[in-house]
Design an enzyme around this catalytic site. Sequence first.
Site, PDB file in Angstrom:
ATOM      1  CG  HIS A 505      -1.832  -1.138   1.356  1.00  0.00           C
ATOM      2  ND1 HIS A 505      -2.482  -1.733   0.304  1.00  0.00           N
ATOM      3  CD2 HIS A 505      -2.144  -1.863   2.460  1.00  0.00           C
ATOM      4  CE1 HIS A 505      -3.165  -2.779   0.752  1.00  0.00           C
ATOM      5  NE2 HIS A 505      -2.966  -2.892   2.050  1.00  0.00           N
ATOM      6  CD  GLU A 526      -3.946  -6.435  -0.685  1.00  0.00           C
ATOM      7  OE1 GLU A 526      -4.278  -5.385  -0.094  1.00  0.00           O
ATOM      8  OE2 GLU A 526      -4.568  -7.499  -0.574  1.00  0.00           O
TER       9      GLU A 526
END
Length: 631
Positions: A505, A526
């Site tokens: 992130h 991610e």
Amino acid sequence: MHSFSPPHRTPSRARRRKSTALLGTLVSALVTGSLITAAPATADTADTAAQSVAQAPIPPNAPELGANVYVFNPGMAQADIQATVDAIADQQTGAEFGPGRYALLFEPGSYGTPQQPLEIRVGYYTEVAGLGAQPGDVQINGRVSVYNQCQVNGTGNCIALTNFWRSMANLTINVAGGEGCRAATNFWAVSQAAPMRRVDVNGKLSLMDYCGDGPWYASGGFIADSRFRGEVVSGSQQQFLVRNSELSSWSNGVWNQVFAGTPGAPATSFGVPGAQPYTTLNTTPVSMEEPYLTRSGGGYTVRVPAVRRDSVGPTRGDTGERAIGLGDFLVATPATGIAQVNQALAEGRHLLLSPGTYRYSEPIRVTRPDTLVLGLGMPTITPQAGNAAVTVDDVAGAKLHGFTVDAGPVNSPVLVQVGRPGGTCECGGTSNPVVLQDVFVRIGGTLEGKATTSLEVNASNVLLDHTWLWRGDHGTGIGWGRNTADHGAVINGHDVSANGLFVEHYQKTETIWRGERGRVVMYQNERPYDPPSQAAWQEDGANPGYPALEVAPGVTTFRGWGLGSYSFFNQGVDIQSRMSFRVPRTPGVQLTSLLTVFLDGSGSINSVVNDTGPRADSSNGGTAQNVVSYP
């Protein structure tokens, strides 16, 4: 099965991401694949009995190790032990960002019986470990378990997607207890930052909790130096690394499962249509097992295993460990001042951080070779003045293990720094490298924290063995302009190896690798969920977004196995990422088993590596887009 698994994080997002039809596909695959053979879920009598124990929990009883440390011995009444571990679990199971930190330590001996099993539920910031010289010295007849958390009024949306920050080590579980669906199975339903190390399991182990209302989601984990005599059910685990262990059987997988130096592991089948997403290395290039605390004759000793190269299987017996008596440590508590900590380190003592949160306006400075910094009970270090949490000078053989860093309210240029910037330290060479194990960093979640770079490695010959660097997507202080962070990891040193590198992130390139001869065994990423616009998240007009991992131009040698990157752009804006992995196009840079996945939301990842590999978007959501090897 391969095409379905939920992304992780907040339950509301998880519910949105997949349809009822896809959920039905997972349930059908699990049942017809004989992964679930027990009777339908019923009340677990061990859990019910534990809640009804009348005895008051015993108080912490190891003052020499700091507060919230419990040391159990086989002479204690089992009812007292059960009441104590239950009380801690009841407090910690839902305390994702709470202040509690606990170590539950077991002296050598046997606990519980097959007829009266001991049930240890492991909540947030709880370490469960044996104090023997070998895992077999501590026998738990029962279970050491992590279960789903039910998110809807306590009865529905039962998931393991945020079961982070806990650990188990150095003991043997003889699986017993439970009824119905939970009979004779040890559940370890975890996601990131929940290592299992140096554990032997006799019986069935499930890495997902399939006994609740579902949907049973789990997000990934790490196992090392362990032996399993029984079935291991991976189930819905999205990604997982098993290193230097022994397996009897392993079933299922979703997107990315990597095995290294593990006899009994399934053969590589990544990218084969209809097969499991397995990548198997015969050996682990560089490894070291965790330092561990033992107790004998009333005294405590920390044993530090040796670094191994091209290794196979778990360590048992004498493996060239060095032993350090507790008297050579400063046992710090959150009340211990940073000046006292750094003076002790400068004088050549080691550091044991007891359970708690340490708020310091200067970094913990490791300035001498072979220094050990050991966290007990998942302690947290939080910088207060824009400082680093920990710095390691140009020294050989330092070992950092078992703690979390929270970014503080003032932006820190770097939170964990190994080696001086611009330095050329070989730092122990191949025989005595600097090692970071189970070191976890958070930007936001507990508070509105900020840091430019979470981990910077300037020294050469460094081993990263299970690291999760996380810019928070839920909790306190979350937002594009609030918990700001550019990079998770910046690797400038040569001959740096990473086993289980999880980076999520960040707002620019999440991992930058500038050193030569780098190696990564299993990478999970991610992309940031929350870019408010493409202009806010792009290198330039020709390069929308940022890579998840970039090996810098000019690097001639790098190896990576099992590299995954996922997207969930959740602001309702068409966000594009040109590629997940960007590397020099040269024969010495080789990548094996690469994938991207569109989880949900908007936008896309347009290629896997260097404009090669399929686009991941809503047309193939939940299905891994694979590149078996590159180039």
